[in-house]
Design a protein around this motif. Structure first.
Motif, PDB file in Angstrom:
ATOM      1  N   GLU A 188       0.829  -1.211   0.000  1.00  0.00           N
ATOM      2  CA  GLU A 188       0.000   0.000   0.000  1.00  0.00           C
ATOM      3  C   GLU A 188       0.861   1.259   0.000  1.00  0.00           C
ATOM      4  OE1 GLU A 188      -1.046  -2.769   1.864  1.00  0.00           O
ATOM      5  OE2 GLU A 188      -2.415  -3.081   0.175  1.00  0.00           O
ATOM      6  N   LEU A 189       2.047   1.162   0.581  1.00  0.00           N
ATOM      7  CA  LEU A 189       2.950   2.318   0.515  1.00  0.00           C
ATOM      8  C   LEU A 189       3.298   2.605  -0.949  1.00  0.00           C
ATOM      9  CD1 LEU A 189       4.455   4.410   2.203  1.00  0.00           C
ATOM     10  CD2 LEU A 189       6.415   2.864   2.258  1.00  0.00           C
ATOM     11  N   SER A 235      -6.291   6.957  -2.902  1.00  0.00           N
ATOM     12  CA  SER A 235      -6.663   7.618  -1.655  1.00  0.00           C
ATOM     13  C   SER A 235      -6.472   6.685  -0.459  1.00  0.00           C
ATOM     14  CB  SER A 235      -8.127   8.067  -1.776  1.00  0.00           C
ATOM     15  OG  SER A 235      -8.786   7.962  -0.559  1.00  0.00           O
ATOM     16  N   ALA A 236      -5.856   7.223   0.587  1.00  0.00           N
ATOM     17  CA  ALA A 236      -5.666   6.438   1.820  1.00  0.00           C
ATOM     18  C   ALA A 236      -7.025   6.104   2.431  1.00  0.00           C
ATOM     19  CB  ALA A 236      -4.811   7.229   2.813  1.00  0.00           C
ATOM     20  N   VAL A 272      -8.282   2.464   3.501  1.00  0.00           N
ATOM     21  CA  VAL A 272      -8.797   2.130   4.837  1.00  0.00           C
ATOM     22  C   VAL A 272     -10.131   1.409   4.676  1.00  0.00           C
ATOM     23  CG1 VAL A 272      -9.775   3.092   6.961  1.00  0.00           C
ATOM     24  CG2 VAL A 272      -7.582   3.940   6.110  1.00  0.00           C
ATOM     25  N   ARG A 273     -10.990   1.978   3.816  1.00  0.00           N
ATOM     26  CA  ARG A 273     -12.312   1.357   3.620  1.00  0.00           C
ATOM     27  C   ARG A 273     -12.169  -0.052   3.036  1.00  0.00           C
ATOM     28  NH1 ARG A 273     -15.817   4.786  -0.010  1.00  0.00           N
ATOM     29  NH2 ARG A 273     -17.389   3.284   0.619  1.00  0.00           N
ATOM     30  N   ALA A 274     -11.125  -0.240   2.239  1.00  0.00           N
ATOM     31  CA  ALA A 274     -10.896  -1.561   1.628  1.00  0.00           C
ATOM     32  C   ALA A 274     -10.251  -2.541   2.611  1.00  0.00           C
ATOM     33  CB  ALA A 274     -10.003  -1.398   0.401  1.00  0.00           C
ATOM     34  N   GLY A 275      -9.933  -2.057   3.800  1.00  0.00           N
ATOM     35  CA  GLY A 275      -9.288  -2.929   4.784  1.00  0.00           C
ATOM     36  C   GLY A 275      -7.819  -3.159   4.495  1.00  0.00           C
TER      37      GLY A 275
END
Ligand SMILES: CC(C)(COP(=O)(O)OP(=O)(O)OC[C@H]1O[C@@H](n2cnc3c(N)ncnc32)[C@H](O)[C@@H]1OP(=O)(O)O)[C@@H](O)C(=O)NCCC(=O)NCCS
Length: 463
Positions: free
Chosen positions: A416-417, A426-427, A431-434
Motif C-alpha cells: 500500500e505504501l 486515496s488512503a 482504509v475502507r478496503a481494509g
C-alpha cells in the motif's frame, strides 16, 4: 567487463537530484556480482544463475530468443538482435539448466536498469525498472521467477535505489513481492461523427514529418514533458525508437505509422502525435489509432487533438493508455461520443527504502505522519515519522519513542505504501478496503491531504 561493453550506448544522462545516484547505479549495475542467495537456491535445483555479457552477441542473442519465447513472440531477427544490443547497459540475467537439450539457451530471463521516475512535485527519484521476466514453460512453477525477482530487488537495494517499478503482463503475479499498482491508464474510443471540437483554437500549425526527423525533434519534446506526470520514466534510445516504429520488431507496423508535429505561433515545436489509420466498416469509416501523443503546452494539446478528431474518412479515433485526467474529456461537444473502454493498473511500484522514496517527492500540504510499514520480504520494514513542511518537503526519521501527539498514524504494508507513493490512490479508500489501518482516527484524511497528487499518476509506455 570487456572494452566493447564499456563503449556501449548509454541512455541519455538523467536529471535533477537523482543524477549522481543513477549514474553510479548505471555504472555499477552491470558489474555488480550475481545475488548469492538466489544463486544458491537455484543451484540446489541444478540451475545456474548468471549475468549475461551483453557485449557477447551470441550469448545475448540466446538470451533474447528465450525472452521472446517467454512472451510468445516470434524469434528475433538478426537486425532486432543488433538493435537490442544498444540496451547492453541493462543488467541482463538468465538461468541455465545444464541438463536441457539446448543447454546454451537460458530457461529464464530478467533485465533491470536504473531510470529516473517522476514523482509529485516535478521531481524524480532513482528507480529500478524490471522487465523481461520469463521462465520457460518446461521449467515453470519451480520458484525460478521468485529467485530472479528477489535477486534483483536485493541488487537494487544494494545499489541504494529506493523503488522498483514494472509494467505487468498479469496483475496476479507481483503483489507477493511487495508491488502494487501506482499509476493508471485509460483507453479512449471517440466516435468522430458524433463529436465536434469545442476546445480552444490552437494558434500554431501542424506539419506532417518523417519518423527519422521526429527521432531528433521528438526526443527533446519528450524530455520536456517527462516531469509532468508522476509515474513517467526516462525512455532509453531503444524504447524511444520502438515508439517511432524504427526497430525491426515493428517492421509491419512501421509501414502504417504517420507523424504530425505541432509548432506554436513562433514556429517552435511543442508536440507531436504518432498514429496509424486502419480499415474500418467501409472506406469512409477508417479507424485512427493514436500510438503516442506528446503535448508540451495546452495549445499543442488542442491543436493535435483537433487534427486527429477532424481527419477525413475516419469515423473512430482510439487512443489507448491515456491519462485519466486528460482535458480531452472536456473538449468535445458530446461527452457520450467518447467512451473509456479500459481503466486499469499500468505502473506497479515496490518501495525498497521508505525514507529515500518519501523524501524524494513533494507533498500537497504540511503534516506529521507516522507510518508503521511492514514488509514480508524485510527490505522496507520501518517505523517512521514523515514531517512535511509548508513547502511540501519531507524529512523522514525513524521513530524511537511515542508518536507526537499531533501526528496522524497508520499501519501499512509495503504494497500500500507503493500504491500511495505517487499520490494517485486515496488512503481513505484503502482504509475502507481494509488495506490500511488507522492507528489514530482521521489519519487517512491527513495522509490524503499531503500525499494526493494534483496530476493523476500516469506512465505513457510499456517497458
Ligand atoms: C510469470 C512467470 C515468469 C512465472 O514464473 P515461475 O517460475 O513459474 O514462477 P514461480 O514458480 O517462481 O512462482 C512464484 C509465485 O508466483 C505465482 N505465479 C507464477 N506465475 C503466476 C501467474 N501467471 N499468475 C499468478 N501467479 C503466478 C506462483 O504460484 C508462485 O506463488 P507462491 O510464491 O505464492 O507460491 C512465467 O509463468 C512466465 O514466464 N510467464 C509468461 C511471461 C510473463 O507473463 N512474464 C511476466 C512478465 S510481467
Amino acid at each position: 567487463m570487456s572494452p566493447k561493453h564499456t563503449a556501449r550506448a548509454q541512455p541519455p544522462s538523467p536529471d535533477g537530484a537523482a543524477d549522481a545516484r543513477i549514474e553510479r547505479a548505471q555504472n555499477d549495475s552491470t558489474v555488480l556480482p550475481i545475488d548469492a542467495e538466489s544463486a544458491d537456491r537455484l543451484s540446489d535445483q541444478g540451475l545456474r544463475l548468471e549475468l549475461v555479457d551483453t557485449s557477447d552477441a551470441a550469448a545475448f542473442s540466446a538470451w533474447l530468443q528465450a525472452e521472446n519465447r517467454g512472451f510468445h513472440l516470434p524469434r528475433a531477427a538478426a537486425r532486432a538482435i543488433d538493435e537490442q544490443l544498444q540496451t547492453g547497459y541493462r543488467r541482463t540475467t538468465g538461468v541455465w539448466d545444464a541438463t536441457a537439450a539446448d543447454a546454451a539457451g537460458p530457461v529464464a530471463t530478467i533485465a533491470c536498469w536504473p531510470t529516473p521516475l517522476t514523482v509529485p512535485g516535478e521531481r524524480t527519484v532513482p528507480s529500478w525498472a524490471i522487465s523481461a521476466v520469463t521462465v520457460a514453460p518446461t521449467h515453470r512453477r519451480r520458484g525460478i521467477a521468485r529467485q530472479l525477482i528477489e535477486a534483483e530487488l536485493r541488487t537494487a537495494k544494494a545499489l541504494g535505489i529506493p523503488v522498483a517499478i514494472l509494467t505487468v503482463s498479469e496483475a496476479t503475479i507481483y503483489s507477493r513481492y511487495g508491488f502494487a499498482p501506482t499509476a493508471t491508464v485509460t483507453d479512449l474510443t471517440i466516435d468522430t461523427r458524433r463529436v465536434t471540437w469545442t476546445g480552444p483554437t490552437a494558434s500554431g500549425r501542424l506539419h506532417l514529418v518523417p519518423m527519422e526527423q521526429l527521432k531528433t525533434d521528438g526526443r527533446e519534446l519528450l524530455e520536456r514533458v517527462r516531469l509532468r506526470a508522476p509515474g513517467e520514466i526516462q525512455l532509453d534510445e531503444y524504447l524511444w525508437q520502438r515508439l517511432l516504429g524504427l526497430v525491426a520488431d515493428d517492421d509491419d507496423e512501421a509501414k502504417h505509422l504517420r507523424a504530425v508535429r505541432y509548432d506554436d505561433a513562433e514556429g517552435q515545436p511543442q508536440g507531436f502525435a504518432i498514429y496509424r489509420i486502419k480499415d474500418g466498416a467501409n472506406f469512409s469509416s477508417h479507424v485512427l489509432e493514436v500510438k503516442y501523443l506528446v503535448a508540451v503546452t495546452d495549445d499543442a494539446h488542442s491543436g493535435i487533438w483537433r487534427y486527429l478528431l477532424e481527419m477525413d474518412l475516419v469515423a473512430t479515433v482510439t487512443a489507448p493508455m491515456q491519462p485519466i485526467d486528460d482535458p480531452i474529456f472536456w473538449q468535445i461537444s458530446d461527452v457520450r461520443g467518447l467512451s473509456t473502454t479500459g481503466h486499469r493498473d499500468h505502473l506497479w511500484a515496490r518501495i525498497l527504502d521508505p525514507k529515500a522514496a518519501l523524501e524524494g517527492r513533494s507533498y500537497a500540504a504540511p503534516g506529521r505522519i507516522v507510518l508503521d510499514v511492514s514488509d514480508p520480504l524485510g527490505y522496507a520494514d520501518a517505523l517512521i515519522l514523515v514531517e512535511i513542511d509548508a513547502d511540501g518537503t519531507a524529512v523522514v526519521s525513524t521513530l524511537d519513542g511515542e508518536a507526537p501527539d499531533d501526528a496522524a498514524a497508520i499501519a501499512i504494508t509495503v504494497n500500500e505504501l507503493g500504491a500511495l507513493f505517487l499520490g494517485g490512490v486515496s488512503a481513505r479508500t484503502l482504509v475502507r478496503a481494509g488495506r490500511i489501518t488507522e492507528l489514530r482516527p482521521g489519519s487517512a484524511d491527513a495522509v490524503d491531504r499531503s500525499f494526493r497528487s494534483l496530476v493523476a499518476p500516469w506512465l505513457s509506455v510499456w517497458f
